[in-house]
Design a protein around this motif. Structure first.
Motif, PDB file in Angstrom:
ATOM      1  N   VAL A 116       1.788 -15.533  10.464  1.00 10.14           N
ATOM      2  CA  VAL A 116       2.556 -14.231   9.879  1.00 10.14           C
ATOM      3  C   VAL A 116       1.843 -14.169   8.594  1.00 10.14           C
ATOM      4  CG1 VAL A 116       4.645 -13.331   9.688  1.00 10.14           C
ATOM      5  CG2 VAL A 116       4.106 -14.580  11.678  1.00 10.14           C
ATOM      6  N   ARG A 117       2.252 -14.880   7.909  1.00 13.10           N
ATOM      7  CA  ARG A 117       1.519 -14.821   6.665  1.00 13.10           C
ATOM      8  C   ARG A 117      -0.154 -14.277   6.003  1.00 13.10           C
ATOM      9  NH1 ARG A 117       5.135 -17.110   2.826  1.00 13.10           N
ATOM     10  NH2 ARG A 117       6.192 -18.038   2.982  1.00 13.10           N
ATOM     11  N   ASN A 118      -0.850 -14.524   7.670  1.00 12.99           N
ATOM     12  CA  ASN A 118      -2.156 -14.048   7.040  1.00 12.99           C
ATOM     13  C   ASN A 118      -2.997 -12.593   7.842  1.00 12.99           C
ATOM     14  OD1 ASN A 118      -3.838 -16.119   5.771  1.00 12.99           O
ATOM     15  ND2 ASN A 118      -2.682 -17.170   6.688  1.00 12.99           N
ATOM     16  N   GLY A 119      -0.741 -12.690   8.431  1.00 11.98           N
ATOM     17  CA  GLY A 119      -0.941 -10.809   8.980  1.00 11.98           C
ATOM     18  C   GLY A 119      -1.931 -10.914  10.486  1.00 11.98           C
ATOM     19  N   GLY A 120      -2.864  -9.674  10.343  1.00 10.78           N
ATOM     20  CA  GLY A 120      -3.741  -9.234  11.109  1.00 10.78           C
ATOM     21  C   GLY A 120      -5.319 -10.638  11.197  1.00 10.78           C
ATOM     22  N   VAL A 171       0.729  -5.032   0.218  1.00 11.34           N
ATOM     23  CA  VAL A 171       1.136  -5.867   1.540  1.00 11.34           C
ATOM     24  C   VAL A 171       1.616  -6.621   1.630  1.00 11.34           C
ATOM     25  CG1 VAL A 171      -0.372  -6.316   3.769  1.00 11.34           C
ATOM     26  CG2 VAL A 171      -0.534  -3.894   2.372  1.00 11.34           C
ATOM     27  N   LEU A 172       0.404  -8.291   0.641  1.00 15.44           N
ATOM     28  CA  LEU A 172       1.196  -9.393   1.244  1.00 15.44           C
ATOM     29  C   LEU A 172       2.274  -9.637   0.471  1.00 15.44           C
ATOM     30  CD1 LEU A 172      -2.166 -11.300   0.782  1.00 15.44           C
ATOM     31  CD2 LEU A 172      -0.843 -11.042   2.585  1.00 15.44           C
ATOM     32  N   ALA A 173       2.817  -9.059  -0.537  1.00 17.80           N
ATOM     33  CA  ALA A 173       3.773  -9.224  -1.347  1.00 17.80           C
ATOM     34  C   ALA A 173       5.107  -8.200  -0.501  1.00 17.80           C
ATOM     35  CB  ALA A 173       4.334  -8.764  -2.704  1.00 17.80           C
ATOM     36  N   GLU A 174       5.274  -7.455   0.084  1.00 17.06           N
ATOM     37  CA  GLU A 174       5.702  -6.880   1.221  1.00 17.06           C
ATOM     38  C   GLU A 174       6.206  -7.560   2.473  1.00 17.06           C
ATOM     39  OE1 GLU A 174       8.664  -4.292   1.981  1.00 17.06           O
ATOM     40  OE2 GLU A 174       7.743  -4.048   0.368  1.00 17.06           O
ATOM     41  N   ARG A 175       5.212  -8.324   2.622  1.00 19.56           N
ATOM     42  CA  ARG A 175       5.308  -8.845   4.122  1.00 19.56           C
ATOM     43  C   ARG A 175       6.151 -10.036   4.063  1.00 19.56           C
ATOM     44  NH1 ARG A 175       0.630  -9.013   6.625  1.00 19.56           N
ATOM     45  NH2 ARG A 175       0.035  -7.133   6.896  1.00 19.56           N
ATOM     46  N   THR A 176       5.672 -11.105   2.731  1.00 19.48           N
ATOM     47  CA  THR A 176       5.542 -12.133   2.358  1.00 19.48           C
ATOM     48  C   THR A 176       6.907 -12.157   1.163  1.00 19.48           C
ATOM     49  OG1 THR A 176       3.893 -13.108   1.251  1.00 19.48           O
ATOM     50  CG2 THR A 176       4.236 -12.791   3.630  1.00 19.48           C
ATOM     51  N   ARG A 177       7.382 -11.610   0.972  1.00 21.29           N
ATOM     52  CA  ARG A 177       8.044 -12.307  -0.788  1.00 21.29           C
ATOM     53  C   ARG A 177       8.104 -12.951  -0.833  1.00 21.29           C
ATOM     54  NH1 ARG A 177      12.340  -7.997  -1.070  1.00 21.29           N
ATOM     55  NH2 ARG A 177      11.392  -5.934  -0.118  1.00 21.29           N
ATOM     56  N   PRO A 178       6.866 -13.727  -1.832  1.00 21.70           N
ATOM     57  CA  PRO A 178       6.665 -14.570  -3.191  1.00 21.70           C
ATOM     58  C   PRO A 178       7.482 -14.956  -4.036  1.00 21.70           C
ATOM     59  CG  PRO A 178       5.542 -12.971  -3.782  1.00 21.70           C
ATOM     60  CD  PRO A 178       6.112 -12.503  -2.370  1.00 21.70           C
ATOM     61  N   ASP A 179       7.505 -16.010  -4.420  1.00 19.52           N
ATOM     62  CA  ASP A 179       8.536 -16.432  -5.383  1.00 19.52           C
ATOM     63  C   ASP A 179       7.892 -16.140  -6.920  1.00 19.52           C
ATOM     64  OD1 ASP A 179      10.462 -17.876  -3.578  1.00 19.52           O
ATOM     65  OD2 ASP A 179       9.056 -18.778  -2.984  1.00 19.52           O
ATOM     66  N   ARG A 232      -2.138 -25.466  -4.065  1.00 13.57           N
ATOM     67  CA  ARG A 232      -2.151 -25.951  -2.301  1.00 13.57           C
ATOM     68  C   ARG A 232      -1.652 -27.142  -2.895  1.00 13.57           C
ATOM     69  NH1 ARG A 232      -5.235 -21.624  -0.361  1.00 13.57           N
ATOM     70  NH2 ARG A 232      -4.283 -20.779   0.920  1.00 13.57           N
ATOM     71  N   TYR A 233      -2.556 -28.035  -3.813  1.00  7.27           N
ATOM     72  CA  TYR A 233      -2.656 -29.577  -3.422  1.00  7.27           C
ATOM     73  C   TYR A 233      -1.246 -30.005  -3.868  1.00  7.27           C
ATOM     74  CZ  TYR A 233      -3.420 -34.399  -5.316  1.00  7.27           C
ATOM     75  OH  TYR A 233      -3.771 -35.235  -6.426  1.00  7.27           O
ATOM     76  N   HIS A 234       0.128 -29.509  -5.037  1.00 14.36           N
ATOM     77  CA  HIS A 234       0.265 -29.741  -5.596  1.00 14.36           C
ATOM     78  C   HIS A 234       2.038 -29.186  -4.354  1.00 14.36           C
ATOM     79  CE1 HIS A 234      -0.409 -31.294  -9.720  1.00 14.36           C
ATOM     80  NE2 HIS A 234      -1.326 -30.314  -9.626  1.00 14.36           N
ATOM     81  N   ARG A 235       1.795 -28.894  -3.048  1.00 10.02           N
ATOM     82  CA  ARG A 235       2.615 -28.450  -2.822  1.00 10.02           C
ATOM     83  C   ARG A 235       2.935 -27.003  -2.408  1.00 10.02           C
ATOM     84  NH1 ARG A 235       2.917 -32.520   0.964  1.00 10.02           N
ATOM     85  NH2 ARG A 235       2.829 -34.234  -0.324  1.00 10.02           N
ATOM     86  N   PHE A 236       2.396 -26.056  -3.583  1.00 12.94           N
ATOM     87  CA  PHE A 236       2.685 -25.017  -3.097  1.00 12.94           C
ATOM     88  C   PHE A 236       2.295 -24.007  -1.985  1.00 12.94           C
ATOM     89  CE2 PHE A 236       3.138 -25.575  -7.810  1.00 12.94           C
ATOM     90  CZ  PHE A 236       4.388 -25.124  -7.964  1.00 12.94           C
ATOM     91  N   GLN A 237       3.423 -23.156  -1.301  1.00 12.99           N
ATOM     92  CA  GLN A 237       2.301 -22.240  -0.207  1.00 12.99           C
ATOM     93  C   GLN A 237       1.961 -21.011  -1.437  1.00 12.99           C
ATOM     94  OE1 GLN A 237       3.100 -22.320   3.267  1.00 12.99           O
ATOM     95  NE2 GLN A 237       3.962 -24.197   3.071  1.00 12.99           N
ATOM     96  N   VAL A 238       0.334 -20.575  -0.686  1.00 18.36           N
ATOM     97  CA  VAL A 238      -0.405 -20.138  -1.832  1.00 18.36           C
ATOM     98  C   VAL A 238      -1.269 -18.774  -0.214  1.00 18.36           C
ATOM     99  CG1 VAL A 238      -2.403 -19.784  -2.769  1.00 18.36           C
ATOM    100  CG2 VAL A 238      -0.700 -21.920  -3.240  1.00 18.36           C
ATOM    101  N   MET A 239      -0.572 -17.725  -0.517  1.00 17.46           N
ATOM    102  CA  MET A 239      -1.259 -16.066  -0.968  1.00 17.46           C
ATOM    103  C   MET A 239      -2.688 -15.575  -1.327  1.00 17.46           C
ATOM    104  SD  MET A 239       1.883 -14.160   0.863  1.00 17.46           S
ATOM    105  CE  MET A 239       3.018 -14.724  -0.418  1.00 17.46           C
ATOM    106  N   THR A 240      -3.465 -15.181  -1.431  1.00 17.95           N
ATOM    107  CA  THR A 240      -4.806 -15.149  -2.535  1.00 17.95           C
ATOM    108  C   THR A 240      -4.713 -13.474  -2.142  1.00 17.95           C
ATOM    109  OG1 THR A 240      -6.570 -15.236  -1.503  1.00 17.95           O
ATOM    110  CG2 THR A 240      -5.550 -17.489  -2.577  1.00 17.95           C
ATOM    111  N   ALA A 241      -5.073 -12.582  -3.041  1.00 19.28           N
ATOM    112  CA  ALA A 241      -5.925 -10.961  -2.762  1.00 19.28           C
ATOM    113  C   ALA A 241      -6.144 -10.846  -4.114  1.00 19.28           C
ATOM    114  CB  ALA A 241      -4.063  -9.798  -2.826  1.00 19.28           C
TER     115      ALA A 241
END
Length: 234
Positions: free
Chosen positions: A175-179, A48-56, A31-40
């Motif tokens: 949305v990225r964090n779902g519920g 679930v996260l990959a289906e919802r947000t399609r990471p790079d 995040r410091y280097h300006r990436f969007q980050v999701m963790t599982a």
């Protein structure tokens, strides 16, 4: 920031790691280097996260509590052929590395240098996501809400919702964090880039009210409040 770094700024990285301390270090650095980050922390959460947000790109631990990271990588790649895969693991046997690189894009052994991880993520993106071509990103969806990541537009129940850039950024983060309930401090840090929470700041509450005013006319109330904690989606 170099041209290549700027080109890949905002790319989404999915970190799949069951050790919270390691996941936190990776997320903070990226995040410091300006990436969007999701963790599982599990295979199930990652799917679930990959289906919802399609990471790079996905950073995958090989040993996960409910499955094997390599099998997860194959499943994610089958769903999204353009997804870059980087394995991060304590296993350093040559056979392990060769096997993972047979279908993955890179392999990092623990313990790792965090700057090296960031550099490798950028290198993988340079190979898989050309800097002179804007990616055609699939929309983010939550219920009847859809966010177009290419045009930065929003629709609910098929009807357009006019959002300002800040409103869009706030809604996208929810949305990225779902519920999940997202703490106010986290929203200030990731949407407004506040390093320290301003005393008595009401900017989050103000923008939540703006979103509710625009979204709730098109369907049931979507944004929920956990008093004293933060906000989430119903």
């Amino acid at each position: 920031m170099t041209v290549n770094e700027a080109a890949h700024e905002g790319a989404t990285v999915l970190v799949v790691e069951d050790e919270e301390s390691i996941a936190d270090v990776l997320a903070i650095a990226l995040r410091y280097h300006r990436f969007q980050v999701m963790t599982a922390g599990t295979v199930r959460e990652a799917c679930v996260l990959a289906e919802r947000t399609r990471p790079d790109v996905a950073l995958l631990d090989v040993m996960l509590p409910d499955g094997d990271g390599r099998a997860l990588g194959r499943e994610l790649r089958a769903r999204c052929p353009d997804l870059a895969l980087v394995f991060v693991t304590a296993r350093d046997a040559p056979a392990e590395i060769v096997g993972a690189l047979g279908f993955g894009d890179d392999y990092i052994t623990k313990p790792f240098n965090i700057d090296e991880v960031v550099a490798r993520v950028r290198a993988v993106l340079r190979r898989t996501r050309p800097a002179d071509v804007l990616p055609q990103r699939p929309p983010l969806r939550y219920g009847d809400l859809e966010l177009d990541e290419t045009t930065y537009s929003a629709h609910r129940a098929g009807r357009a919702v006019e959002l300002t850039p800040t409103e869009y950024a706030l809604l996208r983060f929810l949305v990225r964090n779902g519920g999940r309930v997202v703490p106010k401090e986290q929203l200030l840090r990731h949407v407004w880039q506040y390093e320290h929470t301003p005393p008595e700041s009401t900017v989050v509450e103000t923008y939540i009210s703006y979103l509710r005013r625009k979204l709730d006319t098109l369907g049931p109330p979507l944004i929920t409040t956990r008093r004293g904690v933060g906000y989430g989606l119903a």
